[in-house]
Scaffold this motif. Structure first.
Motif, short mmCIF file in Angstrom:
data_model
loop_
_atom_site.label_atom_id
_atom_site.label_comp_id
_atom_site.label_asym_id
_atom_site.label_seq_id
_atom_site.Cartn_x
_atom_site.Cartn_y
_atom_site.Cartn_z
N SER A 1 0.88 -1.16 0.00
CA SER A 1 0.00 0.00 0.00
C SER A 1 0.92 1.21 0.00
O SER A 1 1.82 1.30 0.84
CB SER A 1 -0.88 0.01 1.25
N ARG B 1 1.54 5.53 -0.48
CA ARG B 1 1.01 6.90 -0.55
C ARG B 1 2.12 7.84 -1.00
O ARG B 1 3.30 7.59 -0.75
CB ARG B 1 0.45 7.35 0.80
N ASP C 1 -8.72 -4.03 1.71
CA ASP C 1 -8.12 -2.81 2.25
C ASP C 1 -6.59 -2.85 2.28
O ASP C 1 -5.95 -1.82 2.48
CB ASP C 1 -8.60 -2.57 3.69
N ARG C 2 -6.00 -4.01 2.08
CA ARG C 2 -4.56 -4.17 2.32
C ARG C 2 -3.70 -3.34 1.37
O ARG C 2 -2.66 -2.84 1.77
CB ARG C 2 -4.18 -5.66 2.24
N ARG C 3 -4.10 -3.22 0.12
CA ARG C 3 -3.30 -2.46 -0.85
C ARG C 3 -3.73 -1.00 -0.95
O ARG C 3 -3.15 -0.25 -1.72
CB ARG C 3 -3.36 -3.12 -2.23
N ARG C 4 -4.74 -0.63 -0.19
CA ARG C 4 -5.20 0.76 -0.20
C ARG C 4 -5.35 1.27 1.23
O ARG C 4 -6.22 2.08 1.53
CB ARG C 4 -6.54 0.86 -0.96
N PHE C 5 -4.45 0.82 2.09
CA PHE C 5 -4.65 1.07 3.51
C PHE C 5 -4.49 2.54 3.86
O PHE C 5 -5.14 3.03 4.79
CB PHE C 5 -3.71 0.21 4.36
#
Length: 529
Positions: A45, A47, A514-518
């Motif tokens: 994930s 950012r 949700d793991r890759r877009r946490f």
């Protein structure tokens, strides 16, 4: 009435039209762009943090060009785009090419690369650039003496003839990286031996014969880095031949040793210390040595002519060196910057996940090793991955290691696959934290500079968040296969302002979706809570 063939009774099938990539030769003398699709195979994930400075105007323009690639190469604009690309100065073109390689490597076709981007003194092609052909590689040769750096990384198109043609024309090369070009072999090696200015050479995972390395070592007197992992038939018999041939060549050249060579990588070759030690005596200034996944059984450092070389990086992962031998060999060294000692006892070609009987690094060894590493002022990276005997009887040795050595690392600490590791082991990451460490003297603590922490497949859970959060410089955190839940990871993100990469694979306490877009989940559900 004649029978019609089944082919004649059916309408002709439409041919599937393959959308050309940017720069593909078209009848209309234009450039046509397919839909941009950049699926990622990364488990992270990720950012993107806002920049802490205003980028240069040229950088902003280059980023905009890359982001709007489909727009600027639209049919109505392609001729104008081509004209402006031809007018751009070389430094801008070079920067733009690097950005395109990162953002849209599969859309860089042979015509586009040849027309616009074979410029400057450095060329890099990577495996993601599927438009590169052997003819693209041959075109690099037109740079001739201007080219000083050539990197062709895991290119299927890079055959021995095309690469050799470039090396033959570009005689001022200083950096050559051919890692993973499996077709590169004798012809290329012969021309590498005619590049006297070489400083960095990577021929790992190629078909270059090991004996062909000797002429390169003799001719390239400025060579500082040699990476030759997983070469064909590189075994002890070959090492003996190399040692004999090298000794004779150095004698003919009236050279006693190779003082410039500071980095040597021989990973994944079936060699032992028997013939490695005679070779190392020619390298008095060796700083980095990678012997991981080889057959060595004893540490080949501490030579008669130089009992304490300035070793800064050592990788002996998955070798059968014992913990006792390791500690004894490292005692003279206080210059270590990077130490990788994963899966000690596993041996060549073994899986990182071994049964405990194969492992040789014990808690007792770790205590002695900790005292050595605690005195290394420039310690940056340590990997203990898959030493699964650690912490089985007691967690005190691991706690002591984290407190005295692990938290000092300025780059990376890898404790993955140490199955006995629990959250309390990480208490030493906190300045002044002495929980469960007993009466040991507490050294003066400062904030940990750690940037990457790997805890995959360990027993850590949400209780570890308070310790991990003390690492304010953390950028990458890998927690795959741990017991963390959303709550614990949310708190870590709150406390680590520059954390940008998370691996939450197989964390059952976190939803799969949700793991890759946490980071997005944190923004939506927690940040302003």
């Amino acid at each position: 009435m004649s029978k019609r063939s089944s082919k004649g009774t059916q309408p002709p099938a439409k041919r599937a039209r393959k959308a050309p990539s940017i720069g593909a030769a078209l009848e209309s003398d234009g450039l046509r762009v397919p839909q941009l699709q950049d699926p990622t195979s990364s488990a992270f994930s990720i950012r993107t943090l806002p920049p802490d400075h205003v980028p240069a105007l040229t950088t902003i323009c280059a980023r905009l060009f890359v982001a709007k690639l489909q727009f600027v190469f639209h049919d109505t604009r392609r001729r104008t785009t081509q004209r402006w690309l031809r007018r751009l100065p070389e430094p801008i073109i070079t920067k733009m090419f690097a950005m395109l390689r990162h953002a849209h490597p599969a859309l860089l076709s042979h015509p586009l690369i040849v027309e616009f981007f074979i410029q400057g003194d450095a060329i890099t092609f990577s495996e993601e650039m599927t438009g590169v052909t052997k003819f693209t590689i041959v075109e690099i040769g037109r740079l001739k003496s201007q080219l000083t750096s050539l990197e062709l990384i895991e290119l299927k198109a890079a055959d021995d003839r095309s690469v050799a043609s470039v090396l033959d024309k570009c005689d001022r090369l200083e950096v050559v990286n051919l890692r993973g070009c499996v077709k590169v072999a004798e012809k290329s090696a012969a021309f590498l031996a005619k590049c006297p200015n070489l400083r960095v050479l990577n021929i790992s995972h190629t078909s270059v014969p090991p004996l062909a390395v000797v002429p390169i070592l003799v001719s390239a007197k400025r060579l500082e880095v040699l990476k030759a992992a997983s070469l064909p038939n590189f075994n002890d018999n070959m090492m003996q031949k190399i040692q004999t041939l090298l000794e004779q060549n150095l004698k003919d050249e009236n050279i006693g040793e190779m003082p410039s060579l500071k980095t040597l990588k021989l990973k994944l070759n079936r060699i032992s210390e028997t013939y490695l030690l005679p070779l190392l005596r020619y390298l008095p200034n060796l700083e980095s040595l990678d012997l991981s996944f080889t057959n060595i059984t004893h540490m080949p450092v501490g030579l008669p002519n130089n009992p304490s070389p300035p070793l800064r990086k050592l990788n002996i992962t998955s070798t059968v060196i014992t913990g006792t031998q390791l500690v004894a060999a490292l005692k003279p060294f206080r210059t270590l910057r990077k130490l990788s000692i994963g899966a000690l006892g596993a041996g060549l070609g073994s899986s990182a996940r071994m049964n405990s009987s194969a492992m040789v690094l014990t808690d007792a060894n770790l205590r002695e090793l900790t005292d050595i590493l605690a005195e290394c002022e420039d310690l940056a990276e340590v990997s203990l991955v898959s030493n699964i005997k650690l912490g089985v009887s007691s967690e005190r040795a691991l706690q002591n290691f984290v407190r005295k050595a692990g938290r000092k690392c300025t780059v990376s600490l890898n404790l993955s696959n140490i199955t006995a590791l629990r959250s309390s082991v990480l208490c030493g990451l906190v300045p002044g934290e002495l929980e469960a460490i007993g009466s040991e003297i507490d050294p003066p603590f400062t904030q940990s500079p750690l940037k990457t922490l790997l805890l995959n497949n360990t027993g850590v859970d949400d209780d570890a968040w308070r310790y991990i959060s003390a690492c304010q410089s953390l950028e990458t955190l890998e927690l795959a296969g741990t017991k963390f839940t959303e709550d614990g990871v949310f708190r870590i993100i709150d406390s680590c302002p520059i954390l940008t990469k998370l691996d939450l694979t197989s964390c059952r306490g976190i939803k799969v979706t949700d793991r890759r877009r946490f980071f997005e989940v944190w923004e939506a559900q927690w940040k302003n809570k």
